[in-house]
Design a protein around this motif. Structure first.
Motif, PDB file in Angstrom:
ATOM      1  N   GLN A 122      51.698  40.963  40.537  1.00 31.61           N
ATOM      2  CA  GLN A 122      50.659  40.283  41.299  1.00 31.61           C
ATOM      3  C   GLN A 122      49.295  40.815  40.906  1.00 31.61           C
ATOM      4  O   GLN A 122      49.146  41.996  40.588  1.00 31.61           O
ATOM      5  N   PRO A 143      46.943  37.667  47.178  1.00 27.46           N
ATOM      6  CA  PRO A 143      47.813  37.983  46.035  1.00 27.46           C
ATOM      7  C   PRO A 143      48.181  36.707  45.278  1.00 27.46           C
ATOM      8  O   PRO A 143      48.351  35.644  45.864  1.00 27.46           O
ATOM      9  N   THR A 154      50.860  35.730  42.058  1.00 25.00           N
ATOM     10  CA  THR A 154      51.899  36.195  41.140  1.00 25.00           C
ATOM     11  C   THR A 154      51.683  35.580  39.766  1.00 25.00           C
ATOM     12  O   THR A 154      51.435  34.375  39.644  1.00 25.00           O
TER      13      THR A 154
END
Length: 185
Positions: free
Chosen positions: A61, A80, A82
């Motif tokens: 992340q 966050p 990914t």
């Protein structure tokens, strides 16, 4: 002897020493940066080389900025995101490189801001001691103003502390603590 330092899949620091064959049956003690090992004996059996590909990370992340309101800077939150990375035992380095290599203010595929889009930063080194990551950067940091200063620190800190081996960070840019380099300092 030779010494090699690498990071583990968990972000820890691993040091490998190659001891000459003439040292077999000698007792050695290794001291590394004020850490002293327990005495150990050199054997003729080489250590096994890990071949487990599951120790490699293929995604991580990065933390990006939602500037529509929040407690960071002049009204932002960290979100966050990914990303896929080339398989590596050093996911923090890969995550930071992904942040620093972006060239668009809005990170591709999101509506989130990457404050590093105009900078030319590189990871010079990462060391982890007592769960504190020391992140050494080199290059230039170009920001839009003082509102982005805390976002720089927060993006790096949140990206690093996602890993269970890291509780806090110390960030250095061209050898100086980053707080002293930022325009609002």
């Amino acid at each position: 002897y030779t010494r090699t330092v690498t990071t583990t899949a968990e972000g820890g620091l691993q040091t490998t020493f190659t001891i000459p064959q003439v040292a077999v049956n000698d007792t050695w003690v290794v001291t590394a940066e004020s850490v002293v090992s327990f005495p150990f004996n050199v054997t003729t059996q080489p250590a096994p080389v890990p071949t487990d590909q599951t120790a490699l990370f293929s995604q991580t992340q990065i933390f990006l900025v939602d500037d529509s309101g929040g407690p960071v800077g002049c009204g932002a939150t960290m979100v966050p995101h990914t990303i896929a990375i080339n398989p590596t035992p050093a996911p923090l380095t890969a995550a930071l490189n992904a942040l620093f290599n972006g060239t668009n203010r809005i990170y591709p595929g999101t509506n989130l801001v990457n404050v590093f889009y105009n900078s030319t930063l590189q990871v010079s080194g990462i060391s982890i001691t007592n769960r504190v990551a020391r992140i050494e950067l080199s290059g230039s940091l170009l920001l839009a103003g003082v509102c982005e200063d805390p976002l720089v620190i927060e993006q790096i800190t949140r990206t690093a502390t996602q890993f269970s081996t890291i509780d806090s960070v110390e960030i250095f840019l061209n050898g100086q603590p980053i707080q002293g380099v930022l325009s609002g300092a």
